[in-house]
Design a protein around this motif. Sequence first.
Motif, PDB file in Angstrom:
ATOM      1  N   ASP A   1       2.948  34.597 -13.479  1.00 23.90           N
ATOM      2  CA  ASP A   1       2.793  34.532 -14.932  1.00 23.90           C
ATOM      3  C   ASP A   1       3.998  33.824 -15.553  1.00 23.90           C
ATOM      4  OD1 ASP A   1       2.380  34.929 -17.614  1.00 23.90           O
ATOM      5  OD2 ASP A   1       2.160  37.106 -17.501  1.00 23.90           O
TER       6      ASP A   1
ATOM      7  N   THR B   1       4.606  33.041 -22.179  1.00 25.12           N
ATOM      8  CA  THR B   1       5.461  33.717 -23.153  1.00 25.12           C
ATOM      9  C   THR B   1       4.633  34.100 -24.378  1.00 25.12           C
ATOM     10  OG1 THR B   1       6.079  31.631 -24.226  1.00 25.12           O
ATOM     11  CG2 THR B   1       7.471  32.384 -22.409  1.00 25.12           C
TER      12      THR B   1
ATOM     13  N   PRO C   1       0.626  36.298 -21.786  1.00 22.06           N
ATOM     14  CA  PRO C   1       0.976  37.617 -21.266  1.00 22.06           C
ATOM     15  C   PRO C   1      -0.155  38.640 -21.406  1.00 22.06           C
ATOM     16  CG  PRO C   1       2.843  36.701 -22.446  1.00 22.06           C
ATOM     17  CD  PRO C   1       1.690  35.756 -22.666  1.00 22.06           C
TER      18      PRO C   1
ATOM     19  N   LYS D   1       5.927  38.283 -13.385  1.00 24.04           N
ATOM     20  CA  LYS D   1       6.311  37.571 -14.604  1.00 24.04           C
ATOM     21  C   LYS D   1       7.564  36.752 -14.322  1.00 24.04           C
ATOM     22  CE  LYS D   1       7.194  38.020 -19.538  1.00 24.04           C
ATOM     23  NZ  LYS D   1       6.113  37.083 -19.919  1.00 24.04           N
TER      24      LYS D   1
ATOM     25  N   ASP E   1      11.859  35.796 -21.852  1.00 17.93           N
ATOM     26  CA  ASP E   1      10.786  35.518 -22.808  1.00 17.93           C
ATOM     27  C   ASP E   1      11.323  35.761 -24.218  1.00 17.93           C
ATOM     28  OD1 ASP E   1       8.463  35.621 -24.410  1.00 17.93           O
ATOM     29  OD2 ASP E   1       7.285  36.637 -22.871  1.00 17.93           O
TER      30      ASP E   1
ATOM     31  N   ASN F   1       3.383  43.476 -21.411  1.00 16.42           N
ATOM     32  CA  ASN F   1       3.887  43.023 -20.110  1.00 16.42           C
ATOM     33  C   ASN F   1       3.987  44.180 -19.119  1.00 16.42           C
ATOM     34  OD1 ASN F   1       4.633  40.020 -20.165  1.00 16.42           O
ATOM     35  ND2 ASN F   1       5.445  40.778 -22.106  1.00 16.42           N
TER      36      ASN F   1
ATOM     37  N   LYS G   1       3.602  44.658 -14.636  1.00 14.89           N
ATOM     38  CA  LYS G   1       4.067  43.426 -13.999  1.00 14.89           C
ATOM     39  C   LYS G   1       5.445  43.635 -13.356  1.00 14.89           C
ATOM     40  CE  LYS G   1       1.851  40.740 -17.706  1.00 14.89           C
ATOM     41  NZ  LYS G   1       2.045  39.727 -18.761  1.00 14.89           N
TER      42      LYS G   1
END
Length: 395
Positions: free
Chosen positions: A12, A15, A20, A35, A42, A62, A65
Amino acid sequence: MAGPLDGLVVLDLTTHLSGPFCGMQLADLGADVIKIESPQGDSMRGAPPFIEGESAPFMLWNRNKRGIRLDLKDAADLETFWELVDGADVVLENFRPGVMKRLGLGWETLSARNPQLVLGSISGFGQTGPYAGRGGFDLMVQAMSGLMSVTGPKDGPPYRIPLAISDVGAGLYLTIGILAALQARQATGKGQWVETSLLEATVSLGVYEAANYFANGKRPEKLGQAHRGSSPYQVFQTLDGWLTIGGAQQNFFRKLCAMIGKPELADDARFRTNADRVRNNDLIVDLLQAEVLKRSTADWMTALEAEGIPAGPVLHHDEVFADPQVLARGMVAEVEHAKAGRQKTLGVPIKMSATPGGVRRAAPALGQHDDEIKHNKPKGKKPWSGRQSRSRQSR
C-alpha cells in the motif's frame, strides 16, 4: 480464524483517504497489507484530533496493516521495494497519473517484474482524459460530479456533504475491481491494472439524478429533504427531536394516514399514488409535519414500528456508537496501538459465515515494522501453473 483474503500480500503506497480506505478493506478481510511510507510518513499522520500524538483519522483507516518506511528514490530502499513486489499480489497507489512511471514503477515495469501482480490506482480524475493531470480532492469532486448542485436547502447555495464520499466511494470501487482482477487471475495466471477516480466514483453514485436527467434532459432540481422518486420519504421534526419516515409504499402511506387520524388523504387525488405524492410532496409533508410535531420521537417510533412503517430517529454520533443494533452488529471494535494505547475503531461491516474478517491490529506507528518486514519479506511468487477455468472444468 483466517479471513477470506488470508495469504494475499498487498503493498500500500497510498496516502490521504481513498487508497488507504481500499487497503483497509483488504486488510479487514485478512490480507497482509504492508503500508509503505516515505521517511516523513503519510501526511495524514498530521490530521487532528490526536491521541498521545497519533492521528485518530490515520489510525482508523490504516488499521490491520503493517508499516515500513522506504525512500523510493534511495537505491537500497528501492531494491527492498522490488523484493517486496516479487512476493506481492497487489500494489496500491494514488499518486497523480504519471508519477509512478517517473519513479520507474509504472504498470509495464511492475508487470514485467511480477506478471501475476494486480496494480490498483486511484486518482482525482482518471489516468486518461483532459483532466488526468489535475490533482483532485473530495471538495472539488463533490462540486464537479453534480453532487453539490443538488445538496442543501432548495433555495440555498451548493452544499458539501461532510462525509468524504468521493474518497470512500473510490476506495470501495477499487476494492471491487481488485477482487475481480484476482478472480480473473485464477483463470489466466496474469495480473492487470485496475484504476478508478474520485470523479467517476461520485458521478456513478448519483443514480437518481442521472436517471432524471437522462429521462427528460433537464437539470435535476434541488429538493432539500425531499426524495426524487418517493413521497413521503424524509425527515420530520417531532416534539423533542427529529425522525425519518419512509411512507411512500402504498400500504405504508395508508397506515400513516390512519395513524394521524386522516385516512381520507390516502384516496385524495393529489396523493393517491406515489407519483401523485412526489408531484405534491410539499403539501403532503406539511400535512404530516403538523401531526408529527405533536408527539415525541420515542412515541412515534413505537407507533410506527407497531404498524411496520420504516422509521428511524436522527442520532448524534455518541448515540450511534451506543445504539444496541450498532453494538450487536459489532460496529465498534477495540485495538491496542503501540503508542496511543487501547483505542476504539469501526467494526467490519461485511459479515461472512465461514471466513469472517475482523480487526486484528492497530494502525502501525511510523516505521513500526521496518525490521520485521525487511528481514521477513514475502517470498517471491512461483511461476503460474494455471488453473482450469470453471467452464473447462465442467466439460
